[in-house]
Design an enzyme around this catalytic site. Sequence first.
Site, PDB file in Angstrom:
ATOM      1  N   ASP A  61     156.840  71.407   0.163  1.00 61.87           N
ATOM      2  CA  ASP A  61     158.029  70.545   0.154  1.00 61.87           C
ATOM      3  C   ASP A  61     159.241  71.204  -0.494  1.00 61.87           C
ATOM      4  O   ASP A  61     160.092  70.530  -1.088  1.00 61.87           O
ATOM      5  CB  ASP A  61     157.729  69.208  -0.556  1.00 61.87           C
ATOM      6  CG  ASP A  61     156.590  68.460   0.099  1.00 61.87           C
ATOM      7  OD1 ASP A  61     156.414  68.615   1.315  1.00 61.87           O
ATOM      8  OD2 ASP A  61     155.886  67.717  -0.605  1.00 61.87           O
TER       9      ASP A  61
ATOM     10  N   HIS B 115     157.887  68.557   7.495  1.00 61.55           N
ATOM     11  CA  HIS B 115     159.102  69.375   7.348  1.00 61.55           C
ATOM     12  C   HIS B 115     160.304  68.576   7.824  1.00 61.55           C
ATOM     13  O   HIS B 115     160.380  68.197   8.995  1.00 61.55           O
ATOM     14  CB  HIS B 115     158.953  70.682   8.143  1.00 61.55           C
ATOM     15  CG  HIS B 115     157.817  71.542   7.643  1.00 61.55           C
ATOM     16  ND1 HIS B 115     157.433  72.701   8.258  1.00 61.55           N
ATOM     17  CD2 HIS B 115     157.004  71.398   6.566  1.00 61.55           C
ATOM     18  CE1 HIS B 115     156.418  73.242   7.583  1.00 61.55           C
ATOM     19  NE2 HIS B 115     156.138  72.465   6.563  1.00 61.55           N
TER      20      HIS B 115
HETATM   21  P1  GDP Z   1     159.312  71.202   3.553  1.00 60.07           P
HETATM   22  O1  GDP Z   1     157.961  70.593   3.692  1.00 60.07           O
HETATM   23  O2  GDP Z   1     159.288  72.464   2.775  1.00 60.07           O
HETATM   24  O3  GDP Z   1     160.026  71.369   4.859  1.00 60.07           O
HETATM   25  O4  GDP Z   1     160.165  70.172   2.685  1.00 60.07           O
HETATM   26  P2  GDP Z   1     160.214  68.558   2.860  1.00 60.07           P
HETATM   27  O5  GDP Z   1     160.960  68.242   4.085  1.00 60.07           O
HETATM   28  O6  GDP Z   1     158.856  67.973   2.713  1.00 60.07           O
HETATM   29  O7  GDP Z   1     160.995  68.135   1.555  1.00 60.07           O
HETATM   30  C1  GDP Z   1     162.243  68.661   1.241  1.00 60.07           C
HETATM   31  C2  GDP Z   1     163.251  67.507   1.112  1.00 60.07           C
HETATM   32  O8  GDP Z   1     164.430  67.990   0.512  1.00 60.07           O
HETATM   33  C3  GDP Z   1     163.687  66.945   2.447  1.00 60.07           C
HETATM   34  O9  GDP Z   1     163.933  65.576   2.306  1.00 60.07           O
HETATM   35  C4  GDP Z   1     164.981  67.699   2.738  1.00 60.07           C
HETATM   36  O10 GDP Z   1     165.877  66.962   3.564  1.00 60.07           O
HETATM   37  C5  GDP Z   1     165.545  67.846   1.365  1.00 60.07           C
HETATM   38  N1  GDP Z   1     166.369  69.044   1.141  1.00 60.07           N
HETATM   39  C6  GDP Z   1     166.164  70.313   1.582  1.00 60.07           C
HETATM   40  N2  GDP Z   1     167.095  71.135   1.073  1.00 60.07           N
HETATM   41  C7  GDP Z   1     167.905  70.378   0.302  1.00 60.07           C
HETATM   42  C8  GDP Z   1     169.040  70.660  -0.528  1.00 60.07           C
HETATM   43  O11 GDP Z   1     169.476  71.800  -0.663  1.00 60.07           O
HETATM   44  N3  GDP Z   1     169.575  69.606  -1.187  1.00 60.07           N
HETATM   45  C9  GDP Z   1     169.104  68.334  -1.093  1.00 60.07           C
HETATM   46  N4  GDP Z   1     169.707  67.369  -1.774  1.00 60.07           N
HETATM   47  N5  GDP Z   1     168.040  68.043  -0.322  1.00 60.07           N
HETATM   48  C10 GDP Z   1     167.447  69.051   0.345  1.00 60.07           C
HETATM   49  P1  IMO Z   2     154.581  71.046   3.488  1.00 63.48           P
HETATM   50  O1  IMO Z   2     154.361  71.983   4.632  1.00 63.48           O
HETATM   51  C1  IMO Z   2     153.128  69.342  -0.294  1.00 63.48           C
HETATM   52  C2  IMO Z   2     148.802  69.286  -0.907  1.00 63.48           C
HETATM   53  C3  IMO Z   2     148.241  67.885  -0.944  1.00 63.48           C
HETATM   54  C4  IMO Z   2     147.037  68.095  -1.850  1.00 63.48           C
HETATM   55  C5  IMO Z   2     146.550  69.471  -1.443  1.00 63.48           C
HETATM   56  C6  IMO Z   2     145.418  69.462  -0.429  1.00 63.48           C
HETATM   57  O2  IMO Z   2     155.236  69.783   3.851  1.00 63.48           O
HETATM   58  O3  IMO Z   2     155.224  71.739   2.336  1.00 63.48           O
HETATM   59  P2  IMO Z   2     145.253  68.838   2.152  1.00 63.48           P
HETATM   60  O4  IMO Z   2     145.584  67.568   2.865  1.00 63.48           O
HETATM   61  O5  IMO Z   2     145.987  70.027   2.649  1.00 63.48           O
HETATM   62  O6  IMO Z   2     143.780  69.090   2.081  1.00 63.48           O
HETATM   63  O7  IMO Z   2     145.713  68.571   0.625  1.00 63.48           O
HETATM   64  O8  IMO Z   2     147.661  70.149  -0.866  1.00 63.48           O
HETATM   65  N1  IMO Z   2     149.614  69.610   0.293  1.00 63.48           N
HETATM   66  C7  IMO Z   2     150.950  69.593   0.324  1.00 63.48           C
HETATM   67  N2  IMO Z   2     151.829  69.246  -0.631  1.00 63.48           N
HETATM   68  N3  IMO Z   2     153.569  69.782   0.916  1.00 63.48           N
HETATM   69  C8  IMO Z   2     152.693  70.131   1.881  1.00 63.48           C
HETATM   70  O9  IMO Z   2     153.084  70.644   3.056  1.00 63.48           O
HETATM   71  C9  IMO Z   2     151.310  70.037   1.603  1.00 63.48           C
HETATM   72  N4  IMO Z   2     150.191  70.298   2.309  1.00 63.48           N
HETATM   73  C10 IMO Z   2     149.173  70.049   1.487  1.00 63.48           C
HETATM   74  O10 IMO Z   2     149.165  66.979  -1.495  1.00 63.48           O
HETATM   75  O11 IMO Z   2     147.455  68.169  -3.185  1.00 63.48           O
HETATM   76 MG    MG Z   3     156.950  68.784   3.263  1.00 67.55          MG
END
Ligand code: GDP
Ligand code: IMO
Ligand code: MG
Length: 436
Positions: free
Chosen positions: A23, A51
């Site tokens: 994340d 994502h």
């Molecule tokens: P990912 O799994 O790595 O793609 O990340 P996620 O989408 O799960 O979580 C990242 C969150 O942060 C999302 O809600 C994005 O829209 C937000 N985000 C990403 N970059 C930025 C940033 O530079 N600033 C802010 N405020 N939010 C961001």
């Molecule tokens: P993205 O791609 C955050 C974490 C889960 C748990 C551990 C194992 O969005 O960054 P699983 O379901 O994979 O067996 O869970 O890994 N986890 C993540 N946490 N972002 C993710 O993906 C994750 N994928 C798995 O929360 O702690």
């Molecule tokens: Mg994510």
Amino acid sequence: MATRDLIQKFGNVSVILGGQWGDEGKGKLIDIMAEQYDIVARATGGANAGHTVYVPDPVNENGKKKFIFHLMPSGVLYPNVIGVIGNGVVLHIPTLFEEIEFLKTSGVDISGRLFISDRAHLLFEYHKIVDGIQEERKGKNMVGTTRRGIGPAYAEKIGRTGIRVHELLDFERFENKLRQNVANLAKAYDFEFDAQQEIDYYRKMLPEIKPLITDTSYYLNKAIKDGKKVLIEGANGTLLDVDHGTFPFVTSSNASIGGAIAGSGVAPNKITAIIGIMKAYCTRVGAGPFPTEQDNEIGEKIRQTGGEFGSTTGRPRRCGWFDAVASKYSAQLNGMTSINLTKLDILDNLDVIKIGVAYEYNGKTLQSFPADAEVLENLEVKYIEMPGWKQDISGARKIADLPENARKYVQKIEELLECPVDFVGVGVSRDQMAEK
Ligand code: GDP
Ligand code: IMO
Ligand code: MG
């Protein structure tokens, strides 16, 4: 939107990886970079990933529309980008088709531009059931998985009983193997499951799945040879990597560079850039050690300001300071050539910002990132303090335009991680990226 020539800077084959516990904001950079690339390929993980991408949408109240990709590569919003789901992914077909449907209703047609690896393993409903049972059996040692069936699907892969996508092409064999796997797991975990329902679903979906099945490693390597530009999209995060992460509180695949290579089938010497995504602070969902966690007012402030609630499960994310020890370990392990520091804007209102710079355990400074989760739980973190900038940075488009204290914070992270920070995220939108 990216203003400069990304290909000139990063080359034709760039990998984007999560540098922390997931994340970090991978989806946003992939979407930005995809504008200048031809193909975006997912390599590892499954629908545990979430994502997020925001695109401009004049019809919407706040001017933008949100997409959350679980299996679909995050670059497919550009109409000429081809999406690939690589062999390293554990693929839950119903989730993929839900995403295709949602994209269609949002005006994004992906027909003819999505390929799925013939070697990817299929993830079935019973894997989710087993995931849940395994978690319950662990009791207080629960990993806190996403319950998307990831661990059980990879276990069948490594145990050499898993079912791969190409097996759908010999449906009788597929059907027999599925019945056998269901029988074995139902017995081992004491649950009931109707294999016939699963078989009927795949029989019905076969005409839609068949045209997508591709030898994606061959496809990607040929595309690279032909001069096409490829982005490999990592999932999860390096500290969740089954080998290098905070085991056993990890996911069940290699979320680091090794997984990007094995899971795409792209030869390592073709890779021209390895871009690590690092949040300007740290978060983690689920259980497991988190040395710089702030289970206090500061952590709560970051969670609320940063909207730190899971994209896949909606769970509140644990929040803490930037951990330079863990992040440097991750940068070195992956051979990161560049970093995108994300969500710096979330720290806008803090007076003082801390960075964890050393781990001490039993009175000694640790030289490397410890293997033992119990050591990680019990060590003491040494911090440095940096002054905050106390102003809105969401309009910055160049790192040089950031306020002095924000620039100093970015420079300190570059220095500690020994890796250039080429992008700094200052908001959720495509254009809210400050570049070097
Ligand atoms: P990912 O799994 O790595 O793609 O990340 P996620 O989408 O799960 O979580 C990242 C969150 O942060 C999302 O809600 C994005 O829209 C937000 N985000 C990403 N970059 C930025 C940033 O530079 N600033 C802010 N405020 N939010 C961001
Ligand atoms: P993205 O791609 C955050 C974490 C889960 C748990 C551990 C194992 O969005 O960054 P699983 O379901 O994979 O067996 O869970 O890994 N986890 C993540 N946490 N972002 C993710 O993906 C994750 N994928 C798995 O929360 O702690
Ligand atoms: Mg994510």
